[in-house]
Every structure is written in structure tokens, then in C-alpha cells.
Enzyme design. Structure first.
Site, PDB file in Angstrom:
ATOM      1  N   VAL A   1      -4.421  -2.606  -0.869  1.00  0.00           N
ATOM      2  CA  VAL A   1      -4.430  -3.220  -2.495  1.00  0.00           C
ATOM      3  C   VAL A   1      -3.725  -2.342  -3.420  1.00  0.00           C
ATOM      4  O   VAL A   1      -3.288  -2.834  -4.203  1.00  0.00           O
ATOM      5  CB  VAL A   1      -5.964  -3.219  -2.518  1.00  0.00           C
ATOM      6  CG1 VAL A   1      -6.384  -3.550  -4.121  1.00  0.00           C
ATOM      7  CG2 VAL A   1      -6.563  -4.464  -1.759  1.00  0.00           C
TER       8      VAL A   1
ATOM      9  N   LYS B   1       0.249   2.753   7.148  1.00  0.00           N
ATOM     10  CA  LYS B   1      -0.576   2.223   6.237  1.00  0.00           C
ATOM     11  C   LYS B   1      -0.386   2.720   4.794  1.00  0.00           C
ATOM     12  O   LYS B   1      -0.411   4.028   4.654  1.00  0.00           O
ATOM     13  CB  LYS B   1      -2.106   2.317   6.607  1.00  0.00           C
ATOM     14  CG  LYS B   1      -3.083   2.033   5.537  1.00  0.00           C
ATOM     15  CD  LYS B   1      -4.657   2.244   5.942  1.00  0.00           C
ATOM     16  CE  LYS B   1      -5.556   2.322   4.876  1.00  0.00           C
ATOM     17  NZ  LYS B   1      -6.954   2.691   5.188  1.00  0.00           N
TER      18      LYS B   1
ATOM     19  N   ASP C   1     -14.968  10.383   0.135  1.00  0.00           N
ATOM     20  CA  ASP C   1     -14.073   9.187   0.771  1.00  0.00           C
ATOM     21  C   ASP C   1     -14.053   7.978  -0.467  1.00  0.00           C
ATOM     22  O   ASP C   1     -15.169   7.103  -0.260  1.00  0.00           O
ATOM     23  CB  ASP C   1     -14.320   8.657   1.974  1.00  0.00           C
ATOM     24  CG  ASP C   1     -13.312   7.896   2.699  1.00  0.00           C
ATOM     25  OD1 ASP C   1     -12.454   7.195   1.797  1.00  0.00           O
ATOM     26  OD2 ASP C   1     -13.252   7.541   3.838  1.00  0.00           O
TER      27      ASP C   1
ATOM     28  N   SER D   1     -11.566   5.244  -2.037  1.00  0.00           N
ATOM     29  CA  SER D   1     -10.280   4.614  -2.010  1.00  0.00           C
ATOM     30  C   SER D   1      -9.469   4.542  -3.101  1.00  0.00           C
ATOM     31  O   SER D   1     -10.011   4.447  -4.431  1.00  0.00           O
ATOM     32  CB  SER D   1     -10.528   3.096  -1.674  1.00  0.00           C
ATOM     33  OG  SER D   1      -9.277   2.531  -1.554  1.00  0.00           O
ATOM     34  N   ALA D   2      -8.180   4.850  -3.127  1.00  0.00           N
ATOM     35  CA  ALA D   2      -7.076   4.845  -3.973  1.00  0.00           C
ATOM     36  C   ALA D   2      -7.122   3.492  -4.854  1.00  0.00           C
ATOM     37  O   ALA D   2      -6.765   3.369  -5.885  1.00  0.00           O
ATOM     38  CB  ALA D   2      -5.931   5.180  -3.729  1.00  0.00           C
ATOM     39  N   ASP D   3      -7.741   2.472  -4.138  1.00  0.00           N
ATOM     40  CA  ASP D   3      -7.766   1.016  -4.720  1.00  0.00           C
ATOM     41  C   ASP D   3      -8.328   1.035  -6.075  1.00  0.00           C
ATOM     42  O   ASP D   3      -7.955   0.579  -7.002  1.00  0.00           O
ATOM     43  CB  ASP D   3      -8.382   0.045  -3.789  1.00  0.00           C
ATOM     44  CG  ASP D   3      -7.676  -0.207  -2.526  1.00  0.00           C
ATOM     45  OD1 ASP D   3      -6.625   0.152  -2.449  1.00  0.00           O
ATOM     46  OD2 ASP D   3      -8.359  -1.062  -1.515  1.00  0.00           O
TER      47      ASP D   3
ATOM     48  N   GLU E   1      -1.227  -8.810   0.094  1.00  0.00           N
ATOM     49  CA  GLU E   1      -1.061  -7.431   0.791  1.00  0.00           C
ATOM     50  C   GLU E   1      -0.748  -7.647   2.349  1.00  0.00           C
ATOM     51  O   GLU E   1      -1.048  -8.846   2.987  1.00  0.00           O
ATOM     52  CB  GLU E   1      -2.333  -6.768   0.662  1.00  0.00           C
ATOM     53  CG  GLU E   1      -3.701  -7.315   1.241  1.00  0.00           C
ATOM     54  CD  GLU E   1      -4.613  -6.487   1.701  1.00  0.00           C
ATOM     55  OE1 GLU E   1      -4.300  -4.991   2.498  1.00  0.00           O
ATOM     56  OE2 GLU E   1      -5.752  -6.093   1.352  1.00  0.00           O
TER      57      GLU E   1
ATOM     58  N   LYS F   1     -17.015  -4.919   0.979  1.00  0.00           N
ATOM     59  CA  LYS F   1     -17.725  -4.975   2.259  1.00  0.00           C
ATOM     60  C   LYS F   1     -19.014  -4.026   2.194  1.00  0.00           C
ATOM     61  O   LYS F   1     -18.853  -3.110   1.783  1.00  0.00           O
ATOM     62  CB  LYS F   1     -16.902  -4.453   3.379  1.00  0.00           C
ATOM     63  CG  LYS F   1     -16.060  -5.874   4.021  1.00  0.00           C
ATOM     64  CD  LYS F   1     -15.412  -5.444   5.404  1.00  0.00           C
ATOM     65  CE  LYS F   1     -14.735  -6.831   5.740  1.00  0.00           C
ATOM     66  NZ  LYS F   1     -13.491  -6.434   6.236  1.00  0.00           N
TER      67      LYS F   1
HETATM   68  N1  PSU Z   1     -11.366  -3.534   2.943  1.00  0.00           N
HETATM   69  C1  PSU Z   1     -11.793  -4.886   3.786  1.00  0.00           C
HETATM   70  N2  PSU Z   1     -10.233  -5.472   4.348  1.00  0.00           N
HETATM   71  C2  PSU Z   1      -9.153  -4.637   4.472  1.00  0.00           C
HETATM   72  C3  PSU Z   1      -9.059  -3.511   3.729  1.00  0.00           C
HETATM   73  C4  PSU Z   1     -10.375  -3.245   3.147  1.00  0.00           C
HETATM   74  O1  PSU Z   1     -12.518  -5.502   3.804  1.00  0.00           O
HETATM   75  O2  PSU Z   1      -8.341  -5.036   5.189  1.00  0.00           O
HETATM   76  C5  PSU Z   1      -7.910  -2.922   3.552  1.00  0.00           C
HETATM   77  C6  PSU Z   1      -7.174  -3.193   2.240  1.00  0.00           C
HETATM   78  O3  PSU Z   1      -5.699  -3.223   2.611  1.00  0.00           O
HETATM   79  C7  PSU Z   1      -7.547  -2.148   1.415  1.00  0.00           C
HETATM   80  C8  PSU Z   1      -7.518  -0.924   2.224  1.00  0.00           C
HETATM   81  O4  PSU Z   1      -6.640  -1.798   0.283  1.00  0.00           O
HETATM   82  O5  PSU Z   1      -7.912  -1.310   3.360  1.00  0.00           O
HETATM   83  C9  PSU Z   1      -8.239   0.187   1.864  1.00  0.00           C
HETATM   84  O6  PSU Z   1      -8.072   1.424   2.615  1.00  0.00           O
HETATM   85  P1  PSU Z   1      -8.854   2.805   2.097  1.00  0.00           P
HETATM   86  O7  PSU Z   1     -10.076   2.688   2.497  1.00  0.00           O
HETATM   87  O8  PSU Z   1      -8.285   3.774   3.134  1.00  0.00           O
HETATM   88  O9  PSU Z   1      -8.458   3.021   0.730  1.00  0.00           O
HETATM   89 MN    MN Z   2     -10.554   6.311   2.196  1.00  0.00          MN
END
Ligand code: PSU
Ligand code: MN
Length: 303
Positions: free
Chosen positions: A105, A85, A137, A139-141, A24, A158
Site C-alpha cells: 500500500v 515485497k 511492528d 506498518s509503513a502504510d 497494488e 484485518k
Molecule cells: N493486509 C491485508 N492484505 C494484504 C496486505 C495487508 O489484509 O495483502 C499487504 C498490503 O500490500 C500491505 C502490506 O500494504 O501487506 C503491509 O505489509 P506490512 O504489514 O509488512 O507493512
Molecule cells: Mn511490519
């Protein structure tokens, strides 16, 4: 018009049936500071090559979805201003508008699948944030893992996230969460989150076989592999807990929301640990690149 551009290396590897590992780029632009971000990105690529696979770092450059970047493109991305992003929602908008974006991701999984790449290495995934019962909140992941057939190798999640809730959302959505070589789900800087992983596998071959079985059964979605950080690189959870609590409190106090939350937290933790968190972060990403390369080899072997 082609939806994406393969780098010459990746195109040659695919034509020859060699293993390819997707990487990524949000970790480069929104996860680590310059110039360490470029150094780490290059080290990760070198690690994949040393394992006998070909790295495919993914990003949108001036509207073109690139699968595999040259060193010059990597450098340009890491130093560019106004890099989006890009997650699932943003990807078509970024491409259609001719903009530059780093893939999360979720977006990297989509790109990898479009290009026929079955495995992807990162550091940590996005998940359910602390306080999600108020902020919603998530994540879409997590939903991407349920939808797109790519195996994602991460060092767990994390502690900026609510790990129990993250595991619950993955379970609800039918995502296999597989710890590699241990029973516990890893927690990024620590090998053990204190929670058991729902599934455990001990070899790259078994992980590849499970992904193939999923495809054979017509089940959508990928797999999340929790690869524990090597013991010598761990940071004790007690050391980071107050720092994470402070970063989360600041995010709430400053009204940080949406896509801004994760980059804000990652940036603050880096500052509050005087960069110490980065050393461990680099070690675990390299460790994930090694395992992903072995899975990639197993995927092409039994294809
Ligand atoms: N968590 C980490 N390191 C990262 C990310 C998440 O420990 O670099 C990054 C990854 O690219 C992940 C994105 O897909 O943040 C998730 O963002 P969000 O929480 O806004 O979905
Ligand atoms: Mn988010």
C-alpha cells in the site's frame, strides 16, 4: 530517464482526462496463492473498467516502475521467483538494482502520486500488529497515509492487527479515517469492528471533495476510506478469532519478524480456513474497486 512507465491504456486515459484507479501488487505476490491471485487481479481490473475507469496495477519489473500492467506482465509477476515485497524503504533499491518487486500500500501510494493518480483500491491495509508494544511492528502504510496525497479504499483492517492501536496511530499522524456509508470502522471480513470510525461520508463525491480540500489547504497526506464488506460476504468475527490467534502465536513462536509477518499471517489464515477466507477477500476487493472507481470519476469531474 523516466521514473516510471505508463501502460498505453493508462497514458490514453490520462491524456483524455478519464478516471484512473491505482491497484497494488503485494496482494498478488504475497497475499494470495497462485493461480487465484492472477484471476483476482484480472477480475479487479475488469470491475474498474465496468465502472468506467481505467485500472493501473503497479509493480516494479526488472527495475522499471510500471503504472498499468498487461495480462502477460501480471502473469509473469505472479509466477516470478524472488519477487521483493516493496514498501517505501525498498522501492529505490529495487529499481536501482534492476530487480522485480510487488508494491505494498505504501509503495503503491508513492507510485500513484508520481503518476498523478489520486485514488487506489486494495483489500486491507497494514497497521499496528498485535503485540506491537513488544515487537514495535507498525506498518509503513500508516505513515505513508500521513505523507502522500492519495485516497486509499480498503475494507478496514484485518483482525490480525490491533485495530484500536492502528486507529490511534492514524489519529496521531493526522490521517482522516472515513467510514463509507456507516458509523463503524469495518474489520475486513466483518463490516463492523465494534469501534466507531472517526469520520463518516456517504458518497464518492464527498470523499473526492475532502481530498481536494486537503490539497488546497496544503496539508500533506491522503485519506483512508473504510468500505464495509457486503453483508452477504461477511465471515463472523467469532469464526476467525481462534484462527487469527493461532496464526499470531505461530508467528511469535517461529520468530517471524519484519516484512515476513504479514505474508506469514495471511498465508496461515488461508490454510487454516481451507481457503474459505479467500472468497470473502475477493468479494471485498471487488467492492473496493467499485467505490474507488466512483471516487476517481468524481476527482476528474471537479478537477
Ligand atoms: N493486509 C491485508 N492484505 C494484504 C496486505 C495487508 O489484509 O495483502 C499487504 C498490503 O500490500 C500491505 C502490506 O500494504 O501487506 C503491509 O505489509 P506490512 O504489514 O509488512 O507493512
Ligand atoms: Mn511490519
Amino acid at each position: 530517464m523516466n521514473l516510471f512507465t505508463l501502460s498505453p491504456d493508462v497514458a490514453a486515459a490520462q491524456a483524455a482526462g478519464q478516471p484512473v484507479v491505482a491497484l497494488e501488487s503485494t496482494i498478488i505476490t504475497h497475499g494470495m496463492p497462485y493461480p487465484q491471485n492472477v484471476e483476482v487481479a484480472k477480475k479487479v481490473e475488469a470491475t474498474v473498467r465496468a465502472e468506467g475507469a481505467v485500472p493501473a496495477t503497479i509493480a516494479v519489473l526488472d527495475g522499471v516502475l510500471h503504472i498499468g500492467l498487461t495480462d502477460a506482465q501480471l502473469e509473469a509477476l505472479a509466477t516470478a521467483k524472488d519477487v521483493m515485497k516493496v514498501s517505501r524503504a525498498d522501492m529505490p533499491v529495487c529499481m536501482a538494482a534492476g530487480r522485480t518487486g510487488a508494491t505494498t500500500v505504501a509503495a503503491t501510494m508513492i507510485a500513484a502520486h508520481l503518476a498523478g493518480i489520486g485514488v487506489f483500491a486494495t483489500g486491507g491495509i497494514g497497521g499496528v500488529h498485535q503485540g506491537a508494544e513488544e515487537s514495535f511492528d507498525i506498518s509503513a502504510d500508516l505513515l505513508e497515509l500521513a505523507a502522500t496525497p492519495v485516497t486509499v479504499v480498503a475494507a478496514g483492517a484485518k483482525a490480525i492487527l490491533d485495530i484500536p492501536k492502528t486507529l490511534e496511530v492514524l489519529e496521531t499522524n493526522g490521517v482522516p479515517v472515513i467510514a463509507y456509508g456507516q458509523d463503524a470502522f469495518p474489520a475486513f471480513w466483518s463490516a463492523d469492528s465494534g469501534l466507531p470510525a472517526p469520520l463518516r461520508l456517504d458518497t464518492a463525491e464527498e470523499i473526492a471533495a475532502a481530498q481536494k480540500m486537503r490539497a488546497k489547504m496544503g496539508l500533506p497526506g491522503g485519506q483512508l476510506i473504510g468500505n464495509p464488506i457486503p453483508a452477504e460476504d461477511e465471515i463472523p468475527a467469532e469464526t476467525l478469532a481462534p484462527i487469527i490467534a493461532q496464526a499470531n502465536a505461530e508467528a511469535t513462536a517461529q520468530g517471524v519478524s519484519g516484512k515476513g509477518v504479514t505474508p506469514f499471517l495471511l498465508g496461515r489464515i488461508l490454510e487454516l480456513t481451507d481457503g474459505n477466507s479467500l472468497t470473502a477477500n475477493i468479494a471485498l476487493v471487488l467492492n473496493n474497486a467499485r467505490l474507488a472507481s466512483k471516487i476517481a470519476a468524481a476527482l476528474v469531474k471537479t478537477a
